[in-house]
Design an enzyme around this catalytic site. Structure first.
Site, PDB file in Angstrom:
ATOM      1  N   GLU A 158       0.852  -1.188   0.000  1.00 22.15           N
ATOM      2  CA  GLU A 158       0.000   0.000   0.000  1.00 22.15           C
ATOM      3  C   GLU A 158       0.892   1.244   0.000  1.00 22.15           C
ATOM      4  OE1 GLU A 158      -3.941  -1.525   2.456  1.00 22.15           O
ATOM      5  OE2 GLU A 158      -2.239  -0.865   3.636  1.00 22.15           O
ATOM      6  N   ASN A 196      -5.934  -3.557   6.426  1.00 25.18           N
ATOM      7  CA  ASN A 196      -6.117  -3.812   7.856  1.00 25.18           C
ATOM      8  C   ASN A 196      -7.439  -3.274   8.377  1.00 25.18           C
ATOM      9  OD1 ASN A 196      -3.834  -5.287   8.088  1.00 25.18           O
ATOM     10  ND2 ASN A 196      -2.574  -3.651   8.949  1.00 25.18           N
TER      11      ASN A 196
END
Ligand SMILES: NC(=O)c1ccc[n+]([C@@H]2O[C@H](COP(=O)([O-])OP(=O)(O)OC[C@H]3O[C@@H](n4cnc5c(N)ncnc54)[C@H](O)[C@@H]3O)[C@@H](O)[C@H]2O)c1
Length: 395
Positions: A158, A196
């Site tokens: 990311e 997450n």
């Protein structure tokens, strides 16, 4: 100007699980790497981890011994905080302990050491990139580059621009990591970034189903694998990741969203952590890993199994939709992130389209009515609007 492997040196600070893996990936891509930690011993242990990982690839015949040696030679050990070695780096990636003050201090120190054009990246999982950058004289050169564990194996990274990150720096970071053969997505600097955050219900809702007495962990894991198509069930995955690590991720999202009740850490997981039942690494977690321990058998009831999958999946699709609504990532990046970062069998938004967004919204509204819980079971306004207009997510 794009960064070229043969001409650029990559600095990695922190030679632990992540830093050593990132150094290995950079060296494999052809960069000379400077790996730094607080002591010779810590750096050596990072180099040993790289050696072991490369030896594994040689053993599996994925790489020749000569190639493994060549990669290892590109990694220089650097334990000298005073050393000037980092001055030649085009980028320095930080992977030290997850503590905001330690990171801010390190970034301030790095600014005095590195060249004026050097990009400063953080591999933080749960801290704000903008806050880490805020102590820097030039926060526009600071960016999040979030690898997944282990970095040498998992393809997703990311790229997380902070509030002040210059678009050019974010772009250069993305091009560099793409050139390492990784799949990059752009994530906003919000709690949990994309993966997450969206993965929270996979664990949280599974624990809830167990706490409500509907099914035991073995049955829930069986349903998610056999009926849902996931590679691992939520409980075995929590035990594999470590219940302490998983609880820390949940707590970070919970605190970072000003305690949104949807992410409330579960009593079950808190209890496991206090008891030291952290998962595979301690020999016990949701399951018992001691030698000769009886393995609980799932109740393979297709009807219960389907109910379990529908409920967890509805919560996951809703979370993915809400992440898009809040600009955490584009629909395409959200779907790519969950398939490449945590190995989901399908992108959640495409899966939602397939199941039907109206069906997902109805499922969550039913859960809300059944539980009398308006906070946890709330349909994302985006999902609700799209369902009422009969729209689908486009990639
Ligand atoms: N472990 C994961 O699954 C994972 C995944 C993605 C991101 N992250 C993030 O990566 C970072 C590192 O995590 P990890 O699991 O590799 O931790 P780790 O504990 O394995 O390694 C951290 C290393 O940093 C070193 N260190 C601490 N302070 C330092 C300093 N000031 N200067 C230089 N070195 C220092 C320590 O000696 C240690 O070797 C954290 O920010 C974490 O949130 C971890």
């Amino acid at each position: 100007m794009p960064i070229r492997a043969s001409e650029t040196v990559v600095g990695v600070i922190g030679a632990g699980a992540m830093g050593s893996g990132i150094a290995q990936v950079a060296a494999t891509a052809g960069h000379n790497v400077i790996l730094r930690d607080v002591s010779d011993r810590a750096v050596q242990s990072g180099v040993d981890a790289i050696k072991k990982s490369l030896a594994g690839q040689v053993a599996k015949k994925k790489m020749t011994e000569a190639r493994a040696e060549e990669i290892l030679e590109r990694v220089s050990k650097d334990a000298g905080v005073e050393s000037n070695a980092l001055r030649e780096c085009a980028i320095v990636i930080e992977a030290i302990i997850e503590e905001i003050e330690a990171k801010r201090r390190l970034f301030r120190e790095l600014e005095d050491t590195v060249s004026a054009t050097c990009i400063l990246a953080t591999n933080t999982s749960s801290l704000s990139v903008s806050v880490i950058a805020s102590g820097c004289a030039r926060p526009q050169r600071v960016v999040g580059i979030h690898f997944f564990n282990p970095p040498a194996v998992l393809p997703l990274v990311e790229i997380v621009p902070g509030k002040q990150t210059s678009p050019d720096v974010a772009n250069q970071a993305r091009l560099l990591i793409d050139s390492w053969g990784k799949t990059t997505v752009i994530a906003s600097d919000t709690p949990g970034f994309i993966v997450n955050r969206i993965a929270r219900p996979f664990y949280g809702e599974a624990i809830r189903i167990n706490e409500e007495g509907i099914a035991d962990p073995a049955t829930i894991d069986w349903a998610m694998k056999e009926i849902g198509g996931f590679k691992m069930g939520p409980f075995e995955l929590m035990d594999f990741i470590g219940n302490d690590v998983n609880l820390a991720a949940t707590t970070a999202v919970y605190e970072g969203t000003n305690r949104d009740p949807r992410y409330t850490p579960s009593a079950t997981q808190q209890r496991l952590v206090s008891e030291g039942r952290l998962g595979k690494k301690t020999g016990a977690g949701h399951y018992d890993y001691s030698e000769g321990a009886a393995q609980p058998q799932p109740v393979k009831d297709p009807e219960i199994g389907q109910r379990i999958v529908d409920r967890i999946l509805a919560m996951l699709v809703n979370e993915a939709a809400d992440a898009v609504r809040q600009g955490c990532g584009s629909p395409a990046d959200v779907d790519l992130a969950m398939t490449k970062g945590v190995n989901y069998p399908k992108g959640l938004l495409s899966w939602g389209n397939e199941i039907g967004l109206t069906h997902i919204a109805d499922r969550i509204n039913t859960l809300r009515a059944e539980h009398g819980d308006d906070d946890r079971y709330r349909v994302s306004p985006l999902l609700s609007e799209m369902a009422s207009r009969g729209e689908q997510f486009h990639q």
